[in-house]
Design an enzyme around this catalytic site. Structure first.
Site, PDB file in Angstrom:
ATOM      1  N   HIS A  15       0.987  -1.320  -0.103  1.00  0.00           N
ATOM      2  CA  HIS A  15      -0.040   0.112   0.076  1.00  0.00           C
ATOM      3  C   HIS A  15       0.848   1.220   0.046  1.00  0.00           C
ATOM      4  O   HIS A  15       2.060   1.128   0.312  1.00  0.00           O
ATOM      5  CB  HIS A  15      -0.925   0.093   1.177  1.00  0.00           C
ATOM      6  CG  HIS A  15      -0.520   0.117   2.591  1.00  0.00           C
ATOM      7  ND1 HIS A  15      -1.243   0.554   3.712  1.00  0.00           N
ATOM      8  CD2 HIS A  15       0.765   0.469   3.157  1.00  0.00           C
ATOM      9  CE1 HIS A  15      -0.281   0.788   4.755  1.00  0.00           C
ATOM     10  NE2 HIS A  15       0.660   0.655   4.282  1.00  0.00           N
ATOM     11  N   CYS A  34       5.583   5.851   4.679  1.00  0.00           N
ATOM     12  CA  CYS A  34       4.325   4.900   4.151  1.00  0.00           C
ATOM     13  C   CYS A  34       3.815   5.867   2.945  1.00  0.00           C
ATOM     14  O   CYS A  34       2.831   5.430   2.143  1.00  0.00           O
ATOM     15  CB  CYS A  34       3.278   4.824   5.033  1.00  0.00           C
ATOM     16  SG  CYS A  34       3.543   3.374   6.219  1.00  0.00           S
ATOM     17  N   HIS A  40       4.830  -0.149  -0.546  1.00  0.00           N
ATOM     18  CA  HIS A  40       5.838  -1.039   0.493  1.00  0.00           C
ATOM     19  C   HIS A  40       4.731  -1.991   0.691  1.00  0.00           C
ATOM     20  O   HIS A  40       3.560  -1.809   1.010  1.00  0.00           O
ATOM     21  CB  HIS A  40       6.399  -0.108   1.608  1.00  0.00           C
ATOM     22  CG  HIS A  40       5.428   0.673   2.358  1.00  0.00           C
ATOM     23  ND1 HIS A  40       4.709   1.723   2.109  1.00  0.00           N
ATOM     24  CD2 HIS A  40       4.801   0.040   3.642  1.00  0.00           C
ATOM     25  CE1 HIS A  40       3.921   1.828   3.128  1.00  0.00           C
ATOM     26  NE2 HIS A  40       3.898   0.958   3.934  1.00  0.00           N
ATOM     27  N   HIS A  42       3.220  -4.952   3.685  1.00  0.00           N
ATOM     28  CA  HIS A  42       3.196  -5.671   5.178  1.00  0.00           C
ATOM     29  C   HIS A  42       2.455  -6.959   5.047  1.00  0.00           C
ATOM     30  O   HIS A  42       1.868  -7.407   4.086  1.00  0.00           O
ATOM     31  CB  HIS A  42       1.997  -4.763   5.724  1.00  0.00           C
ATOM     32  CG  HIS A  42       2.498  -3.217   5.975  1.00  0.00           C
ATOM     33  ND1 HIS A  42       3.446  -2.858   7.112  1.00  0.00           N
ATOM     34  CD2 HIS A  42       2.136  -2.301   5.582  1.00  0.00           C
ATOM     35  CE1 HIS A  42       3.473  -1.772   7.167  1.00  0.00           C
ATOM     36  NE2 HIS A  42       2.681  -1.045   6.293  1.00  0.00           N
ATOM     37  N   ASP A  80      -5.067 -10.869  -0.722  1.00  0.00           N
ATOM     38  CA  ASP A  80      -3.586 -11.292  -0.691  1.00  0.00           C
ATOM     39  C   ASP A  80      -2.861 -10.919  -1.895  1.00  0.00           C
ATOM     40  O   ASP A  80      -3.173 -11.333  -3.130  1.00  0.00           O
ATOM     41  CB  ASP A  80      -3.671 -12.787  -0.196  1.00  0.00           C
ATOM     42  CG  ASP A  80      -2.448 -13.517   0.151  1.00  0.00           C
ATOM     43  OD1 ASP A  80      -1.440 -12.708   0.794  1.00  0.00           O
ATOM     44  OD2 ASP A  80      -2.128 -14.566  -0.242  1.00  0.00           O
ATOM     45  N   HIS A  81      -1.452 -10.673  -1.541  1.00  0.00           N
ATOM     46  CA  HIS A  81      -0.566 -10.188  -2.796  1.00  0.00           C
ATOM     47  C   HIS A  81      -1.039  -9.320  -3.641  1.00  0.00           C
ATOM     48  O   HIS A  81      -0.781  -9.457  -4.701  1.00  0.00           O
ATOM     49  CB  HIS A  81      -0.292 -11.371  -3.414  1.00  0.00           C
ATOM     50  CG  HIS A  81       0.510 -12.580  -2.591  1.00  0.00           C
ATOM     51  ND1 HIS A  81       0.237 -13.083  -1.785  1.00  0.00           N
ATOM     52  CD2 HIS A  81       2.030 -12.640  -2.851  1.00  0.00           C
ATOM     53  CE1 HIS A  81       1.423 -13.883  -1.245  1.00  0.00           C
ATOM     54  NE2 HIS A  81       2.404 -13.623  -1.942  1.00  0.00           N
ATOM     55  N   GLU A 125      -0.997  -4.901  11.527  1.00  0.00           N
ATOM     56  CA  GLU A 125      -0.149  -4.347  10.381  1.00  0.00           C
ATOM     57  C   GLU A 125       1.389  -4.847  10.561  1.00  0.00           C
ATOM     58  O   GLU A 125       2.003  -4.691   9.703  1.00  0.00           O
ATOM     59  CB  GLU A 125      -0.166  -2.735  10.131  1.00  0.00           C
ATOM     60  CG  GLU A 125       0.316  -2.187   8.781  1.00  0.00           C
ATOM     61  CD  GLU A 125      -0.144  -0.819   8.477  1.00  0.00           C
ATOM     62  OE1 GLU A 125      -0.919  -0.505   7.671  1.00  0.00           O
ATOM     63  OE2 GLU A 125       0.431   0.105   9.122  1.00  0.00           O
TER      64      GLU A 125
END
Ligand code: NI
Length: 136
Positions: A15, A34, A40, A42, A80-81, A125
């Site tokens: 994100h 961020c 980047h 998480h 996811d991903h 997170e």
């Protein structure tokens, strides 16, 4: 007598925290690393909690197989991903903070769980930063 059942799940996602109404400088000041335009990632840990009476016939509050499947199909498959900003439509206009992601997850799951059951979502997170949302 109410009991809470919990199911843990996991997804990796990228994100960028960014407010399009702000200057780059203000975004960098408020969101720090961020706000990196290149995104980047998480490793998000999700805990879904469902609270209610134990059903007399099954002994369950909620069938965990059903809850597991629900999280897989409605959350993991969607998040996811993924690059949350780019690939999950709601985050085109909503900053994908842990707070907002938790609310989005709660809103996705709520209609799939019996109304009489209480729902709470906790989202990590990082191992030390986590948020929770129980609706309203
Ligand atoms: Ni981040």
């Amino acid at each position: 007598m109410k009991v809470t059942v919990h199911r843990k799940a996991h997804f990796n996602a990228a994100h960028r925290l960014y407010n399009a109404d702000w200057t780059d400088a203000r975004n960098a000041h408020v969101f720090g690393k961020c706000a990196n335009p290149n995104y980047h990632g998480h490793n998000y840990e999700l805990i879904v909690a469902v609270r209610g009476e134990i059903h007399p016939e099954t002994g369950f509050v909620m069938d965990m197989k059903v809850l597991k499947h629900l999280i897989e199909t409605e959350i993991e498959a969607v998040f996811d991903h993924k690059n949350l900003n780019e690939e999950v439509p709601v985050f085109k206009t909503l900053n994908p903070t842990a707070e907002n992601i938790a609310v989005v997850i709660w809103n996705i799951l709520r209609p799939h769980i019996e109304e009489v059951l209480e729902l709470s979502v906790t989202l990590y997170e990082t191992p030390r930063n986590f948020v929770s949302y129980s609706g309203a």
